[in-house]
Scaffold this active site. Structure first.
Site, PDB file in Angstrom:
ATOM      1  N   ASP A 173      46.594  31.507  38.682  1.00 22.21           N
ATOM      2  CA  ASP A 173      47.419  30.696  39.567  1.00 22.21           C
ATOM      3  C   ASP A 173      48.207  29.655  38.782  1.00 22.21           C
ATOM      4  O   ASP A 173      49.367  29.369  39.102  1.00 22.21           O
ATOM      5  CB  ASP A 173      46.583  30.044  40.668  1.00 22.21           C
ATOM      6  CG  ASP A 173      45.293  29.425  40.147  1.00 22.21           C
ATOM      7  OD1 ASP A 173      44.663  30.029  39.273  1.00 22.21           O
ATOM      8  OD2 ASP A 173      44.909  28.348  40.623  1.00 22.21           O
ATOM      9  N   TYR A 193      42.838  49.070  41.195  1.00 25.16           N
ATOM     10  CA  TYR A 193      43.227  50.483  41.140  1.00 25.16           C
ATOM     11  C   TYR A 193      42.007  51.403  41.128  1.00 25.16           C
ATOM     12  O   TYR A 193      42.123  52.588  41.433  1.00 25.16           O
ATOM     13  CB  TYR A 193      44.089  50.747  39.911  1.00 25.16           C
ATOM     14  CG  TYR A 193      45.580  50.577  40.167  1.00 25.16           C
ATOM     15  CD1 TYR A 193      46.059  50.083  41.370  1.00 25.16           C
ATOM     16  CD2 TYR A 193      46.513  50.923  39.200  1.00 25.16           C
ATOM     17  CE1 TYR A 193      47.412  49.928  41.597  1.00 25.16           C
ATOM     18  CE2 TYR A 193      47.870  50.774  39.414  1.00 25.16           C
ATOM     19  CZ  TYR A 193      48.312  50.275  40.610  1.00 25.16           C
ATOM     20  OH  TYR A 193      49.658  50.130  40.830  1.00 25.16           O
ATOM     21  N   ASP A 250      50.415  42.628  38.808  1.00 27.49           N
ATOM     22  CA  ASP A 250      51.323  42.992  39.890  1.00 27.49           C
ATOM     23  C   ASP A 250      52.078  41.756  40.374  1.00 27.49           C
ATOM     24  O   ASP A 250      53.313  41.751  40.482  1.00 27.49           O
ATOM     25  CB  ASP A 250      50.518  43.612  41.032  1.00 27.49           C
ATOM     26  CG  ASP A 250      51.383  44.424  41.982  1.00 27.49           C
ATOM     27  OD1 ASP A 250      52.577  44.626  41.688  1.00 27.49           O
ATOM     28  OD2 ASP A 250      50.858  44.868  43.014  1.00 27.49           O
ATOM     29  N   LYS A 255      41.386  35.104  36.261  1.00 25.54           N
ATOM     30  CA  LYS A 255      40.819  34.173  37.246  1.00 25.54           C
ATOM     31  C   LYS A 255      39.333  33.980  36.931  1.00 25.54           C
ATOM     32  O   LYS A 255      38.459  34.018  37.800  1.00 25.54           O
ATOM     33  CB  LYS A 255      41.028  34.715  38.669  1.00 25.54           C
ATOM     34  CG  LYS A 255      40.683  33.733  39.792  1.00 25.54           C
ATOM     35  CD  LYS A 255      41.539  32.492  39.795  1.00 25.54           C
ATOM     36  CE  LYS A 255      41.216  31.594  40.987  1.00 25.54           C
ATOM     37  NZ  LYS A 255      41.958  30.306  40.925  1.00 25.54           N
TER      38      LYS A 255
END
Length: 410
Positions: A273, A153, A297, A225
């Site tokens: 993930d 963003y 998201d 991540k």
């Protein structure tokens, strides 16, 4: 002060101060937004009236954004709209279109960044009566705290083939040649920079942990991540754990890097993930989730699909320090369904339920949630959900709202 005069919600050191008849700005929205608003406003007013009679009510103030604002003022997001949300503190909005071409990249992002609404809060839970693609949707009960002002963003991008991209390539080659060598096709590469700060991380994680404490949730999972992006996503994880230790007294609990608060809440982390696998295989293992923007998201939309779709997924954008909050439907504008009285208003109504809870009107919030639960359990749903439920009655948007009011008043 007269009931008909603007009466803002204010923020004091001990929390929100809500007058009996607060003025709440709202944006109707684009595409399906007007259909949703026409059906939803009477429901919200009815549930407040049923809970408090004439002692409390909402004074709605329409403000403009999106296509209606552009058609009226030539501006997609007028400053008057931003001022209204700043002045009245709490508001609600329908879906907004993203302008094509130049100007604001996203109206939703502009609102969140302009008001520093650093927490995107997305509760995801199952409802009786809905058919979903997973075996045990009732095990899904999570609240996503998605960082709302950093990561993509606040991302800085340079298009391939531009002078800016060339300047960045030249700087990388001269300053960090070993890192620049990792770019496989430099002449045709676009570049992006994602900022992640300690301050931004800490205020999000603090809000997530405090929510878990206030709502008696068993755990907070930091999703990241960090195995690949060590200095952004990995830093998010490390700063989150450090905040839990410093501000909440978390201590090691004997399992990898996990921490435990004195009240028993577990603070843990998961690679993003792997987390998408976790929410399918072990959803009951996760309760409150704190994560960066892009991860949030993906995760919130994937979770919504597990419990019936984004049409019943609410959302809020909140600054817990200033009290500013904008509640919103989480789906898009669905222009193909505009003015057809077919769209599902539940995302907007559940966001209104979150708003009522946020301002402390618990009786009204609980009544609205019970009403929505009752309509779904009775298979009184709009066409998007009826197509998934054998024997369900497909209602128009307005008919669904009338059925909902009937359950609220029963």
């Amino acid at each position: 002060m007269s009931k008909n005069m603007p009466t803002p919600i204010t923020m004091q050191s001990d929390g929100l101060v809500v007058p009996p008849h607060p003025t709440i700005p709202h944006i109707i929205g684009d595409g399906s937004g007007p259909d949703i608003w026409r059906a939803s406003q009477p429901v919200i007013d009815a549930v407040v009236r049923s809970a408090y009679a004439d002692a409390r009510s909402i004074e709605w103030l329409e403000v403009l954004a999106g296509q209606k604002a552009y058609d009226t003022t030539g501006n997609w997001l007028p400053e008057e709209t931003m001022e209204a949300f700043r002045d009245f503190l709490v508001g609600i909005k329908g879906p907004l279109t993203t302008p094509v071409g130049g100007g604001i990249r996203s109206l939703n992002v502009a609102l969140r960044q302009g008001l520093d609404l650093y927490c995107c809060v997305r509760p995801v839970r199952s409802f009786e009566g809905l058919v979903t693609p997973v075996k045990h949707p009732e095990l899904v009960d999570m609240v996503i705290f998605r960082e709302n002002t950093e990561d993509i963003y606040a991302g800085i991008e340079f298009a391939a083939g531009t002078a800016e991209a060339q300047a960045l390539r030249d700087w990388l080659c001269s300053t960090f040649p070993e890192r620049a060598a990792k770019v496989r096709f430099p002449q045709t590469s676009g570049f992006g920079i994602k900022p992640v700060s300690r301050e931004g991380t800490e205020r999000l994680v603090q809000a997530a942990i405090q929510y878990a404490i206030d709502h008696h949730r068993p755990s907070v999972t930091l999703v990241h991540k960090g195995n690949i992006m060590k200095f952004t996503e990995g830093a998010f994880r490390d700063w989150g754990y450090a905040l839990a230790e410093r501000e909440f007294g978390a201590t090691p609990c004997g399992k990898a890097s996990w921490r435990q608060l004195p009240c028993g809440i577990i603070i843990k982390d998961c690679i993003c993930d792997a987390f998408l696998q976790e929410i399918l295989l072990h959803p009951a293992e996760h309760s409150v989730v704190a994560t960066l923007n892009l991860n949030g998201d993906y995760c919130s939309d994937a979770l919504a699909a597990q419990v019936g779709g984004i049409g019943i997924s609410p959302g809020a954008n909140i600054n817990y320090h200033t009290g500013h909050a904008v509640f919103e439907a989480t789906h898009g504008t669905a222009p193909a369904l505009a003015n057809q009285n077919k769209v599902n208003p539940c995302s907007f109504l559940l966001s209104a339920q979150m708003m009522l809870s946020y301002i402390g009107w618990k009786e009204a919030a609980d009544a609205l949630l019970r009403g929505i639960q009752a309509t779904l359990a009775a298979h009184q749903v709009t066409a998007d959900l009826a197509s998934l439920i054998p024997g369900a009655t497909a209602l128009s948007t307005s008919d669904y709202a009338e059925a909902l009011v009937a359950h609220i008043l029963s």
